[in-house]
Design a protein around this motif. Structure first.
Motif, PDB file in Angstrom:
ATOM      1  N   UNK A 157       0.829  -1.201   0.000  1.00 51.04           N
ATOM      2  CA  UNK A 157       0.000   0.000   0.000  1.00 51.04           C
ATOM      3  C   UNK A 157       0.864   1.252   0.000  1.00 51.04           C
ATOM      4  N   UNK A 158       1.941   1.229   0.776  1.00 56.07           N
ATOM      5  CA  UNK A 158       2.835   2.376   0.823  1.00 56.07           C
ATOM      6  C   UNK A 158       3.523   2.580  -0.527  1.00 56.07           C
ATOM      7  N   UNK A 159       3.883   1.450  -1.174  1.00 53.10           N
ATOM      8  CA  UNK A 159       4.591   1.549  -2.447  1.00 53.10           C
ATOM      9  C   UNK A 159       3.670   1.945  -3.585  1.00 53.10           C
ATOM     10  N   UNK A 160       2.388   1.651  -3.460  1.00 50.12           N
ATOM     11  CA  UNK A 160       1.478   1.856  -4.588  1.00 50.12           C
ATOM     12  C   UNK A 160       0.359   2.840  -4.272  1.00 50.12           C
ATOM     13  N   UNK A 161       0.597   3.701  -3.287  1.00 53.17           N
ATOM     14  CA  UNK A 161      -0.458   4.615  -2.867  1.00 53.17           C
ATOM     15  C   UNK A 161      -0.972   5.502  -3.972  1.00 53.17           C
ATOM     16  N   UNK A 162      -0.110   5.839  -4.907  1.00 54.65           N
ATOM     17  CA  UNK A 162      -0.521   6.748  -5.988  1.00 54.65           C
ATOM     18  C   UNK A 162      -1.388   6.049  -7.053  1.00 54.65           C
ATOM     19  N   UNK A 163      -1.592   4.750  -6.892  1.00 56.20           N
ATOM     20  CA  UNK A 163      -2.359   4.005  -7.890  1.00 56.20           C
ATOM     21  C   UNK A 163      -3.808   3.797  -7.466  1.00 56.20           C
ATOM     22  N   UNK A 164      -4.323   4.690  -6.657  1.00 55.97           N
ATOM     23  CA  UNK A 164      -5.674   4.489  -6.134  1.00 55.97           C
ATOM     24  C   UNK A 164      -6.706   4.385  -7.250  1.00 55.97           C
ATOM     25  N   UNK A 165      -6.455   5.069  -8.350  1.00 52.81           N
ATOM     26  CA  UNK A 165      -7.389   4.971  -9.469  1.00 52.81           C
ATOM     27  C   UNK A 165      -7.432   3.547 -10.010  1.00 52.81           C
ATOM     28  N   UNK A 166      -6.263   2.897 -10.077  1.00 48.74           N
ATOM     29  CA  UNK A 166      -6.219   1.506 -10.506  1.00 48.74           C
ATOM     30  C   UNK A 166      -6.957   0.604  -9.545  1.00 48.74           C
ATOM     31  N   UNK A 167      -6.839   0.902  -8.257  1.00 54.20           N
ATOM     32  CA  UNK A 167      -7.567   0.133  -7.252  1.00 54.20           C
ATOM     33  C   UNK A 167      -9.072   0.235  -7.460  1.00 54.20           C
ATOM     34  N   UNK A 168      -9.554   1.435  -7.706  1.00 60.06           N
ATOM     35  CA  UNK A 168     -10.988   1.629  -7.910  1.00 60.06           C
ATOM     36  C   UNK A 168     -11.480   0.841  -9.113  1.00 60.06           C
ATOM     37  N   UNK A 169     -10.683   0.841 -10.183  1.00 65.94           N
ATOM     38  CA  UNK A 169     -11.064   0.068 -11.369  1.00 65.94           C
ATOM     39  C   UNK A 169     -11.094  -1.422 -11.050  1.00 65.94           C
ATOM     40  N   UNK A 170     -10.096  -1.881 -10.307  1.00 67.39           N
ATOM     41  CA  UNK A 170     -10.031  -3.313  -9.976  1.00 67.39           C
ATOM     42  C   UNK A 170     -11.215  -3.728  -9.111  1.00 67.39           C
ATOM     43  N   UNK A 171     -11.587  -2.897  -8.143  1.00 64.24           N
ATOM     44  CA  UNK A 171     -12.705  -3.240  -7.269  1.00 64.24           C
ATOM     45  C   UNK A 171     -14.020  -3.210  -8.033  1.00 64.24           C
ATOM     46  N   UNK A 172     -14.172  -2.239  -8.917  1.00 67.77           N
ATOM     47  CA  UNK A 172     -15.377  -2.187  -9.750  1.00 67.77           C
ATOM     48  C   UNK A 172     -15.472  -3.428 -10.632  1.00 67.77           C
ATOM     49  N   UNK A 173     -14.334  -3.842 -11.194  1.00 65.61           N
ATOM     50  CA  UNK A 173     -14.322  -5.033 -12.036  1.00 65.61           C
ATOM     51  C   UNK A 173     -14.692  -6.270 -11.228  1.00 65.61           C
ATOM     52  N   UNK A 174     -14.198  -6.351  -9.988  1.00 62.99           N
ATOM     53  CA  UNK A 174     -14.509  -7.501  -9.134  1.00 62.99           C
ATOM     54  C   UNK A 174     -16.002  -7.557  -8.830  1.00 62.99           C
ATOM     55  N   UNK A 175     -16.583  -6.427  -8.510  1.00 62.18           N
ATOM     56  CA  UNK A 175     -18.013  -6.406  -8.189  1.00 62.18           C
ATOM     57  C   UNK A 175     -18.857  -6.713  -9.433  1.00 62.18           C
ATOM     58  N   UNK A 176     -18.432  -6.229 -10.584  1.00 63.43           N
ATOM     59  CA  UNK A 176     -19.147  -6.539 -11.821  1.00 63.43           C
ATOM     60  C   UNK A 176     -19.068  -8.024 -12.134  1.00 63.43           C
ATOM     61  N   UNK A 177     -17.884  -8.604 -11.937  1.00 58.81           N
ATOM     62  CA  UNK A 177     -17.709 -10.040 -12.168  1.00 58.81           C
ATOM     63  C   UNK A 177     -18.623 -10.860 -11.257  1.00 58.81           C
ATOM     64  N   UNK A 178     -18.668 -10.503  -9.986  1.00 60.08           N
ATOM     65  CA  UNK A 178     -19.504 -11.237  -9.034  1.00 60.08           C
ATOM     66  C   UNK A 178     -20.977 -11.117  -9.408  1.00 60.08           C
ATOM     67  N   UNK A 179     -21.405  -9.919  -9.772  1.00 60.97           N
ATOM     68  CA  UNK A 179     -22.800  -9.718 -10.151  1.00 60.97           C
ATOM     69  C   UNK A 179     -23.171 -10.540 -11.377  1.00 60.97           C
ATOM     70  N   UNK A 180     -22.179 -10.769 -12.259  1.00 69.13           N
ATOM     71  CA  UNK A 180     -22.437 -11.529 -13.475  1.00 69.13           C
ATOM     72  C   UNK A 180     -22.787 -12.980 -13.232  1.00 69.13           C
ATOM     73  N   UNK A 181     -22.474 -13.494 -12.061  1.00 66.62           N
ATOM     74  CA  UNK A 181     -22.816 -14.894 -11.751  1.00 66.62           C
ATOM     75  C   UNK A 181     -24.288 -15.068 -11.404  1.00 66.62           C
ATOM     76  N   UNK A 182     -24.993 -13.972 -11.141  1.00 68.13           N
ATOM     77  CA  UNK A 182     -26.425 -14.014 -10.823  1.00 68.13           C
ATOM     78  C   UNK A 182     -26.701 -15.010  -9.690  1.00 68.13           C
ATOM     79  N   UNK A 183     -26.053 -14.791  -8.585  1.00 68.27           N
ATOM     80  CA  UNK A 183     -26.193 -15.684  -7.434  1.00 68.27           C
ATOM     81  C   UNK A 183     -27.601 -15.630  -6.856  1.00 68.27           C
ATOM     82  N   UNK A 184     -27.978 -16.713  -6.202  1.00 66.47           N
ATOM     83  CA  UNK A 184     -29.287 -16.853  -5.562  1.00 66.47           C
ATOM     84  C   UNK A 184     -29.070 -17.125  -4.082  1.00 66.47           C
ATOM     85  N   UNK A 185     -29.982 -16.659  -3.263  1.00 67.07           N
ATOM     86  CA  UNK A 185     -29.888 -16.889  -1.824  1.00 67.07           C
ATOM     87  C   UNK A 185     -31.053 -17.743  -1.353  1.00 67.07           C
TER      88      UNK A 185
END
Length: 323
Positions: free
Chosen positions: A18-46
């Motif tokens: 985190x200390x080494x890559x602090x300036x890459x927060x924009x990349x982090x946001x993209x990665x987290x958005x991609x992860x949430x989109x991927x999970x939503x694509x599975x159309x899970x059921x409860x």
């Protein structure tokens, strides 16, 4: 994955990353958005189990197979791992274990209770009997399912099982400082993303318990698969309770009455798995009546170079034994 002894490395590595890559927060946001989109694509059921909500997803048609994910997973990791079975014409049902991606975390999140929750899922899906595959820490509840519900278990396949090995020393208890550091890391998606972004080889070696040189020499398809496994741990904050529970259960696994298993059993592992699961697979094969053992010499905890071969062997075993 992410059994107890790797969690401190994750926490410490994530902090440095985190200390080494602090300036890459924009990349982090993209990665987290991609992860949430991927999970939503599975159309899970409860569904509602006796322990509370249980979330699952499924893919494919044909003979059903219950795929139980490892540490750091969820229904998404289960479907990722078992994708070859879908291609081979099977229906893969992948639940999230306690504390992972939408599933409850009850006061007693034992492997035995998790196995009972699987029965509630099968009842909801009107599936009488099913083969169960348990990967890494998921092998604990898969084995418990075979022991507790023999009438519902058509076959048992523990893969790189994070299970009991006789005469292996118990894990050392952590200091209070180590516990706080790990809990903080597992609550921070940014720390985990920073670690896999800034120190991928360290994460392959520690979290995935695999020699990074094996990945570097692997085919493009295998490199993509392993990277997807690592990326799929995001968002780690939504898997935190499950990870901490696995730290307790798989970090110091207790013996189970394997001799009571009546389902056809195939134990699979890799000799150079840094979690030493080959010893656990040997123990399972030696104690379960009639069990078979499949060991690969190299490939690490994520069986690099053997994915297609291993799932073809699993498919053949299920066609031969499960009914």
């Amino acid at each position: 994955m992410l059994t107890r002894r790797t969690l401190f490395a994750l926490a410490a590595g994530g902090t440095v990353g985190a200390l080494a890559a602090g300036w890459l927060h924009r990349g982090y946001s993209r990665a987290l958005d991609a992860a949430r989109t991927r999970i939503a694509g599975y159309r899970a059921t409860t569904i509602t189990s006796r322990f509370g909500p249980l979330q699952y997803a499924e893919a494919g048609t044909g003979v059903p197979v219950l795929m139980i994910h490892g540490s750091g997973g969820g229904f998404d990791q289960g479907l990722l791992f078992a994708a070859p079975l879908v291609e081979l014409g099977m229906r893969v049902i992948a639940p999230s274990r306690f504390g992972y991606l939408g599933s409850a975390f009850p006061a007693d999140a034992s492997s035995e209770n998790q196995a009972d929750a699987f029965v509630d899922l099968l009842d909801a899906l009107h599936v009488d009997r099913i083969a169960v595959i348990g990967g890494s820490a998921g092998a604990l509840s898969a084995i418990a399912f075979a022991i507790r519900h023999p009438d519902r278990c058509a076959a048992l396949i523990p893969v790189v099982p994070a299970t009991y090995v006789p005469d292996r020393p118990s894990a050392r208890p952590w200091s209070l400082g180590q516990e706080h550091l790990v809990e903080a890391a597992l609550g921070s998606d940014f720390l985990f993303w920073a670690a896999i972004s800034a120190m991928p080889e360290m994460m392959i070696g520690s979290v995935l318990a695999t020699d990074p040189a094996l990945l570097a020499a692997a085919s493009a398809d295998e490199r993509s698969r392993v990277q997807a496994v690592l990326d799929s741990i995001l968002p780690v904050s939504e898997r935190r309770h499950g990870l901490l529970n696995d730290m307790r259960l798989a970090g110091d696994p207790q013996p189970m009455p394997l001799e009571r298993i009546t389902a056809p059993t195939l134990a699979i592992s890799v000799e150079d798995d840094r979690y030493l699961t080959a010893d656990a697979a040997r123990h399972i094969a030696s104690r379960v009546p009639g069990a078979r053992l499949l060991l690969y010499p190299t490939g690490g905890h994520v069986w690099i170079g053997h994915n297609a071969e291993m799932f073809a062997a699993i498919s053949d075993f299920l066609k031969e034994t499960a009914s």
